[in-house]
Design a protein around this motif. Structure first.
Motif, PDB file in Angstrom:
ATOM      1  N   VAL A  82       0.860  -1.174   0.000  1.00 48.90           N
ATOM      2  CA  VAL A  82       0.000   0.000   0.000  1.00 48.90           C
ATOM      3  C   VAL A  82       0.900   1.228   0.000  1.00 48.90           C
ATOM      4  O   VAL A  82       2.033   1.172   0.471  1.00 48.90           O
ATOM      5  CB  VAL A  82      -0.951   0.003   1.228  1.00 48.90           C
ATOM      6  CG1 VAL A  82      -0.184   0.284   2.499  1.00 48.90           C
ATOM      7  CG2 VAL A  82      -2.076   1.007   1.049  1.00 48.90           C
ATOM      8  N   SER A  83       0.430   2.304  -0.582  1.00 42.99           N
ATOM      9  CA  SER A  83       1.192   3.551  -0.584  1.00 42.99           C
ATOM     10  C   SER A  83       0.495   4.556   0.313  1.00 42.99           C
ATOM     11  O   SER A  83      -0.728   4.535   0.433  1.00 42.99           O
ATOM     12  CB  SER A  83       1.280   4.102  -2.004  1.00 42.99           C
ATOM     13  OG  SER A  83       1.693   5.450  -1.984  1.00 42.99           O
ATOM     14  N   SER A  84       1.282   5.433   0.946  1.00 47.03           N
ATOM     15  CA  SER A  84       0.628   6.515   1.682  1.00 47.03           C
ATOM     16  C   SER A  84      -0.031   7.446   0.669  1.00 47.03           C
ATOM     17  O   SER A  84       0.260   7.391  -0.521  1.00 47.03           O
ATOM     18  CB  SER A  84       1.635   7.277   2.540  1.00 47.03           C
ATOM     19  OG  SER A  84       2.490   8.046   1.735  1.00 47.03           O
ATOM     20  N   ALA A  85      -0.894   8.315   1.175  1.00 46.32           N
ATOM     21  CA  ALA A  85      -1.673   9.219   0.317  1.00 46.32           C
ATOM     22  C   ALA A  85      -2.501   8.446  -0.698  1.00 46.32           C
ATOM     23  O   ALA A  85      -2.600   8.824  -1.854  1.00 46.32           O
ATOM     24  CB  ALA A  85      -0.778  10.238  -0.385  1.00 46.32           C
ATOM     25  N   SER A  86      -3.090   7.319  -0.255  1.00 49.53           N
ATOM     26  CA  SER A  86      -4.030   6.602  -1.129  1.00 49.53           C
ATOM     27  C   SER A  86      -5.425   7.136  -0.869  1.00 49.53           C
ATOM     28  O   SER A  86      -6.002   6.895   0.188  1.00 49.53           O
ATOM     29  CB  SER A  86      -3.989   5.095  -0.840  1.00 49.53           C
ATOM     30  OG  SER A  86      -2.804   4.542  -1.320  1.00 49.53           O
TER      31      SER A  86
ATOM     32  N   ALA B  39       7.304  -2.074  -2.099  1.00 47.70           N
ATOM     33  CA  ALA B  39       6.946  -3.012  -1.036  1.00 47.70           C
ATOM     34  C   ALA B  39       7.366  -2.498   0.342  1.00 47.70           C
ATOM     35  O   ALA B  39       6.692  -2.765   1.325  1.00 47.70           O
ATOM     36  CB  ALA B  39       7.584  -4.369  -1.306  1.00 47.70           C
ATOM     37  N   HIS B  40       8.493  -1.763   0.437  1.00 48.78           N
ATOM     38  CA  HIS B  40       9.039  -1.445   1.754  1.00 48.78           C
ATOM     39  C   HIS B  40       9.043   0.037   2.097  1.00 48.78           C
ATOM     40  O   HIS B  40       9.154   0.386   3.258  1.00 48.78           O
ATOM     41  CB  HIS B  40      10.469  -1.995   1.866  1.00 48.78           C
ATOM     42  CG  HIS B  40      10.542  -3.478   1.749  1.00 48.78           C
ATOM     43  ND1 HIS B  40      10.276  -4.335   2.779  1.00 48.78           N
ATOM     44  CD2 HIS B  40      10.815  -4.263   0.680  1.00 48.78           C
ATOM     45  CE1 HIS B  40      10.401  -5.587   2.374  1.00 48.78           C
ATOM     46  NE2 HIS B  40      10.722  -5.573   1.096  1.00 48.78           N
ATOM     47  N   CYS B  41       8.995   0.910   1.111  1.00 49.00           N
ATOM     48  CA  CYS B  41       9.147   2.346   1.379  1.00 49.00           C
ATOM     49  C   CYS B  41       7.868   3.139   1.114  1.00 49.00           C
ATOM     50  O   CYS B  41       7.612   4.148   1.776  1.00 49.00           O
ATOM     51  CB  CYS B  41      10.278   2.929   0.520  1.00 49.00           C
ATOM     52  SG  CYS B  41      11.740   1.892   0.428  1.00 49.00           S
ATOM     53  N   ALA B  42       7.079   2.690   0.104  1.00 54.84           N
ATOM     54  CA  ALA B  42       5.955   3.493  -0.370  1.00 54.84           C
ATOM     55  C   ALA B  42       4.878   3.674   0.697  1.00 54.84           C
ATOM     56  O   ALA B  42       4.156   4.672   0.683  1.00 54.84           O
ATOM     57  CB  ALA B  42       5.347   2.869  -1.621  1.00 54.84           C
ATOM     58  N   ALA B  43       4.778   2.713   1.628  1.00 54.21           N
ATOM     59  CA  ALA B  43       3.719   2.812   2.633  1.00 54.21           C
ATOM     60  C   ALA B  43       3.835   4.111   3.433  1.00 54.21           C
ATOM     61  O   ALA B  43       2.834   4.654   3.879  1.00 54.21           O
ATOM     62  CB  ALA B  43       3.768   1.609   3.560  1.00 54.21           C
TER      63      ALA B  43
ATOM     64  N   GLY C  12       7.219   9.045  -3.885  1.00 61.00           N
ATOM     65  CA  GLY C  12       8.319   9.636  -3.131  1.00 61.00           C
ATOM     66  C   GLY C  12       8.000  10.999  -2.542  1.00 61.00           C
ATOM     67  O   GLY C  12       8.898  11.721  -2.130  1.00 61.00           O
ATOM     68  N   ALA C  13       6.722  11.350  -2.512  1.00 63.52           N
ATOM     69  CA  ALA C  13       6.339  12.684  -2.054  1.00 63.52           C
ATOM     70  C   ALA C  13       6.267  12.780  -0.536  1.00 63.52           C
ATOM     71  O   ALA C  13       6.067  13.859   0.007  1.00 63.52           O
ATOM     72  CB  ALA C  13       4.994  13.075  -2.649  1.00 63.52           C
ATOM     73  N   GLY C  14       6.418  11.658   0.156  1.00 60.70           N
ATOM     74  CA  GLY C  14       6.322  11.681   1.610  1.00 60.70           C
ATOM     75  C   GLY C  14       4.883  11.555   2.071  1.00 60.70           C
ATOM     76  O   GLY C  14       3.959  11.517   1.255  1.00 60.70           O
ATOM     77  N   GLY C  15       4.688  11.472   3.389  1.00 63.48           N
ATOM     78  CA  GLY C  15       3.329  11.334   3.894  1.00 63.48           C
ATOM     79  C   GLY C  15       3.293  11.503   5.392  1.00 63.48           C
ATOM     80  O   GLY C  15       4.335  11.571   6.052  1.00 63.48           O
ATOM     81  N   ALA C  16       2.050  11.574   5.922  1.00 61.92           N
ATOM     82  CA  ALA C  16       1.884  11.808   7.352  1.00 61.92           C
ATOM     83  C   ALA C  16       2.056  10.511   8.121  1.00 61.92           C
ATOM     84  O   ALA C  16       1.687   9.435   7.653  1.00 61.92           O
ATOM     85  CB  ALA C  16       0.504  12.394   7.621  1.00 61.92           C
ATOM     86  N   LEU C  17       2.631  10.617   9.328  1.00 63.66           N
ATOM     87  CA  LEU C  17       2.619   9.521  10.288  1.00 63.66           C
ATOM     88  C   LEU C  17       1.788   9.998  11.477  1.00 63.66           C
ATOM     89  O   LEU C  17       1.266  11.110  11.469  1.00 63.66           O
ATOM     90  CB  LEU C  17       4.051   9.187  10.727  1.00 63.66           C
ATOM     91  CG  LEU C  17       5.035   8.799   9.615  1.00 63.66           C
ATOM     92  CD1 LEU C  17       6.437   8.660  10.174  1.00 63.66           C
ATOM     93  CD2 LEU C  17       4.603   7.501   8.964  1.00 63.66           C
ATOM     94  N   SER C  18       1.704   9.165  12.509  1.00 59.53           N
ATOM     95  CA  SER C  18       0.873   9.547  13.655  1.00 59.53           C
ATOM     96  C   SER C  18       1.469  10.714  14.437  1.00 59.53           C
ATOM     97  O   SER C  18       2.684  10.923  14.418  1.00 59.53           O
ATOM     98  CB  SER C  18       0.724   8.349  14.593  1.00 59.53           C
ATOM     99  OG  SER C  18       0.199   7.264  13.877  1.00 59.53           O
ATOM    100  N   PHE C  19       0.624  11.436  15.126  1.00 57.46           N
ATOM    101  CA  PHE C  19       1.001  12.446  16.120  1.00 57.46           C
ATOM    102  C   PHE C  19       1.997  13.461  15.590  1.00 57.46           C
ATOM    103  O   PHE C  19       3.014  13.745  16.225  1.00 57.46           O
ATOM    104  CB  PHE C  19       1.544  11.763  17.386  1.00 57.46           C
ATOM    105  CG  PHE C  19       0.538  10.836  17.994  1.00 57.46           C
ATOM    106  CD1 PHE C  19      -0.605  11.339  18.607  1.00 57.46           C
ATOM    107  CD2 PHE C  19       0.698   9.463  17.905  1.00 57.46           C
ATOM    108  CE1 PHE C  19      -1.551  10.494  19.136  1.00 57.46           C
ATOM    109  CE2 PHE C  19      -0.255   8.613  18.433  1.00 57.46           C
ATOM    110  CZ  PHE C  19      -1.375   9.127  19.050  1.00 57.46           C
TER     111      PHE C  19
END
Lengths: 487, 282
Positions: free
Chosen positions: A299-303, B158-162, B168-175
């Protein structure tokens, strides 16, 4: 043109062709009737047209895409010209989407126009719906057309989702995975339904093929048929109009279809096409090559879903993780925000004309529109509803908002949960007071506009019919573009 | 009616602002870090010089000025900063070249990428000093030649996109934490991050050198890749797409309908009885 006049040598070819068809189809009288039709000329009556033209662009570009898209889950090794995916195993569906983007002439342009046009089609549909709601155009005798419109909205949302789910990239697979989980959250029949539709467990082997038939044949056919019925009903029942001098429940004041309204329609069509083409050529949408082929474990973030599903995603995010049990069974959490909420939403939307008629005890025919301020309760309720879904809509973007504006996604969830409860009543109250205030200010001036919108008395017909048309007016004057028509 | 008209004249303003925002977001997203001279891998320091005792001494002097208040004398750590005894050259190099150290927020706050505070020479000295404190990982040697782009893509998704998103734009994590955008990350920084696992990121030390080089190659490709579809919209997916569709697409279409459909003469609105151009029809 006189049907009885004789054809002689000087008659131009176009006219002779027209007569040839008229002699066989009797089309002239129908065409004259249609072209003579009077259409009221408020600019907001063109909003529905925007949706129509966007839909036509969606259909036209969609036809082009079907020539090259291969809706198959068969595994292939990609050998196209996009280097980072060369040699990667993927389904034919995804490979052909890549080919469309990199190896088919104008393919990417068509894909992007198709996608932008679909997004704009649904947005203009919603704006058109708002115009209908806030002016009371759904009232008797137009309840049927309201129902048709609601059906089109639902089917178009579904078809939009099915459309971007076809490509079998990581983003679309993630969406389908969520759809599958929503389906199995339905009590009693959910797992059966999901298994039937997906052809087994997720992600069934026939899924893409099924979605393709739904996307390009089934739903478009139904939607186009409904568009036809929608327009036919507008023609049959005549368009509503705003109150004003010379306008009554029994007439239509405006422009004839030919040439004025047709020219406006053409202009709006060309401008819409220009905007959508510019977006398709200048702004990248759904870059599937970046997302990679769908792998159920990834899964990708920003989905996110496309915007018209955003409120459902937001509801799913905001709903607390309560475990609610009934008769010894747990009702799965996704059921409430993802099945119950849209179910209630669209049921209430469809029933609105009937609910309002019952509530106001107003069951008369209405061909004159309300100004939103003259129906403060309806307007307030509408704004309140919009506020509710707007909060859900932004909640669906919470992770991207948090990352973009460097804030906590948990804090955003708390904020949106509070706003979801607070914003609707506040929006409703403020709207109600504003409407009342505007009506109060309108009164002393007694402008033509404001007095005309005073709640319409039951139409007594006879008295008003006299002002429909001066007796000496000719039956048809091709030189004139404006007109008044009897209903 | 007139106030409504005035309100509608705001539409072009909103459209213009929207367009400006889109341009700002997309140009900001596509502006890749300019490689400095022949140091395309982002080393900044000369690996040969890290053992130079002169460098270690210079680094210690810098450390006493800028780092000791949090990391403690000799890098043993304090309540506001972790021990650096076994942090190693890779860690020091990563935090200093990404500008994350020195960090001026609270210790709990995630340090954001910014232009490095120290010059390349100073970074070399500081890295040499931190490396001398204990037994940590050395700065890795990136070898893009052993990497395989397509395999890197599979591993990345598989390992980084989540967290970092497929684009590759990055994303939010918790808190309030976030997985940063990888647009400006240099190859050696990516390699180091995978070894040391900065912040919330897990360390991917179990990967082979070839696998890490493949991922580094793929991220480099993501950075270099043009957006064939036009403005990238930050490669952030359906959210900015929906924004553009609603504000520019739909807003533009509504403006078109308004300009085409508005009454030019406003005869009806002014209350004048339209006469000559009115007659009966069907």
């Amino acid at each position: 043109m006189g049907a009885g006049s004789t054809v002689h040598k000087a008659t131009p070819l176009s006219r002779r062709t027209a007569r040839w068809f008229d002699a066989r189809l009797g089309a002239a009288s129908f065409a004259r009737k249609a072209l003579d039709k009077v259409f009221p000329d408020h600019w907001s009556f063109l909003l529905g047209e925007l949706a129509l033209w966007s839909l036509i662009i969606v259909l036209a570009t969609g036809v082009y895409l079907t020539f090259f898209f291969d809706a198959s889950t068969e595994e292939v090794v990609y050998q196209g010209s996009y280097v980072p995916l060369q040699g990667v195993e993927m389904t034919k569906a995804y490979a052909s989407a890549l080919d469309l983007s990199f190896d088919v002439r104008a393919g990417l342009m068509m894909r992007q126009i198709h996608h932008w046009a679909a997004n704009v089609y649904l947005a203009t549909t919603v704006v058109h719906l708002m115009r209908i709601y806030f002016t009371g155009a759904f009232r008797r005798p137009r309840e049927l057309n309201w129902l048709i419109g609601v059906a089109m909205l639902i089917l178009s949302i579904v078809n939009g989702f099915v459309g971007y789910s076809l490509l079998d990239d990581q983003l679309s697979g993630t969406g389908l995975r969520i759809a599958y989980n929503i389906a199995i959250s339905v009590p009693v029949g959910g797992t059966w339904l999901a298994s039937l539709f997906f052809g087994g467990d997720f992600p069934g082997p026939d899924l893409i093929e099924r979605l393709f038939v739904i996307h390009i044949l089934l739903l478009p056919a139904v939607i186009v048929a409904l568009v036809g019925a929608h327009l036919a009903l507008v023609a049959r029942q005549r368009h509503t109009q705003f109150p004003g001098p010379g306008r009554s429940e029994r007439n239509v004041v405006g422009e004839r279809v030919w040439p004025t309204f047709a020219a406006k329609g053409l202009a709006v069509f060309l401008l819409t096409t220009a905007i959508l083409s510019a977006l398709g050529g200048l702004a990248q949408i759904n870059p599937v090559w970046l997302y990679g082929p769908y792998r159920p474990a990834e899964v990708s973030s920003a989905s996110q879903p496309d915007w018209y599903m955003g409120w459902l995603d937001g509801a799913l995010r905001l709903w607390p993780g309560w475990e609610i049990r009934a008769f010894g069974f747990e009702l799965p959490t996704p059921f409430y925000p993802s099945v119950l909420l849209p179910g209630v939403t669209f049921t209430l939307l469809a029933l609105w004309p009937f609910l309002e008629a019952r509530f106001t005890k107003d069951r008369r025919e209405h061909n004159l529109l309300d100004r939103p301020r003259s129906r403060p309760l309806r307007t307030a309720f509408g704004m309140s509803t919009l506020a509710f879904y707007t909060v859900l809509f932004f909640a669906g973007a919470s992770d991207v908002l948090a990352a973009t504006f460097q804030t906590s996604v948990n804090g955003l969830f708390r904020t949106f949960r509070i706003l979801l409860l607070v914003a609707p009543p506040v929006a409703g109250f403020v709207t109600y007071r504003l409407c009342r205030e505007m009506v109060r200010r309108d009164r002393p001036g007694a402008s033509a506009e404001a007095t005309a919108v005073a709640p319409a008395a039951p139409d007594d017909g006879a008295a008003r019919r006299r002002e429909v048309a001066p007796e000496d007016a000719p039956e048809h004057d091709p030189a004139s573009t404006a007109g008044v028509a009897r209903r | 009616m007139k106030s409504a008209t005035r309100l509608l004249l705001l539409v072009p303003v909103v459209l213009g602002l929207g367009a400006a925002l889109v341009v700002a977001v997309s140009t900001g997203a596509t502006a890749a870090a300019a490689p400095e001279g022949d140091d395309e891998l982002g080393y900044v320091v000369d690996l040969e010089d890290l053992d130079d005792p002169g460098n270690v001494a210079a680094g210690e002097a810098l450390f006493r000025l800028g780092c000791v208040s949090c990391h403690g004398p000799g890098g043993v750590g304090t309540p506001t900063g972790p021990s650096l005894v076994n942090a190693g050259a890779a860690s020091a190099h990563f935090y200093l070249t990404t500008g994350r150290m020195p960090h001026h927020g609270s210790p709990q706050e995630q340090a954001a990428r910014k232009p490095p505070v120290y010059s390349p020479e100073e970074i070399e000295d500081l890295v040499a000093y931190v490396a001398s404190l204990g037994d940590g990982l050395p700065i890795p040697e990136v070898d893009l030649g052993t990497g395989h782009l397509q395999e890197g893509g599979d591993l990345y998704r598989a390992h980084c996109a989540a967290c970092h998103s497929a684009a590759g734009a990055g994303g939010a994590l918790s808190f309030g934490q976030n997985a940063p955008s990888l647009e400006e990350a240099t190859p050696v920084q990516i390699y180091e991050a995978m070894l040391i696992g900065p912040g919330q990121m897990p360390a991917f030390g179990a990967f082979t050198e070839e696998e890490i080089n493949s991922i580094v190659a793929y991220i480099g490709e993501l950075q270099r890749l043009n957006d064939p579809g036009g403005m990238s919209l930050g490669r952030l997916g359906p959210i900015p797409e929906g924004f553009v569709a609603i504000v520019i697409g739909t807003g533009g279409a509504i403006l078109a309908a308004f300009l085409v459909g508005r009454r030019v003469h406003d005869a009806d609105e002014a209350g004048q009885e339209p006469t000559s151009d009115r007659e009966a029809g069907r």
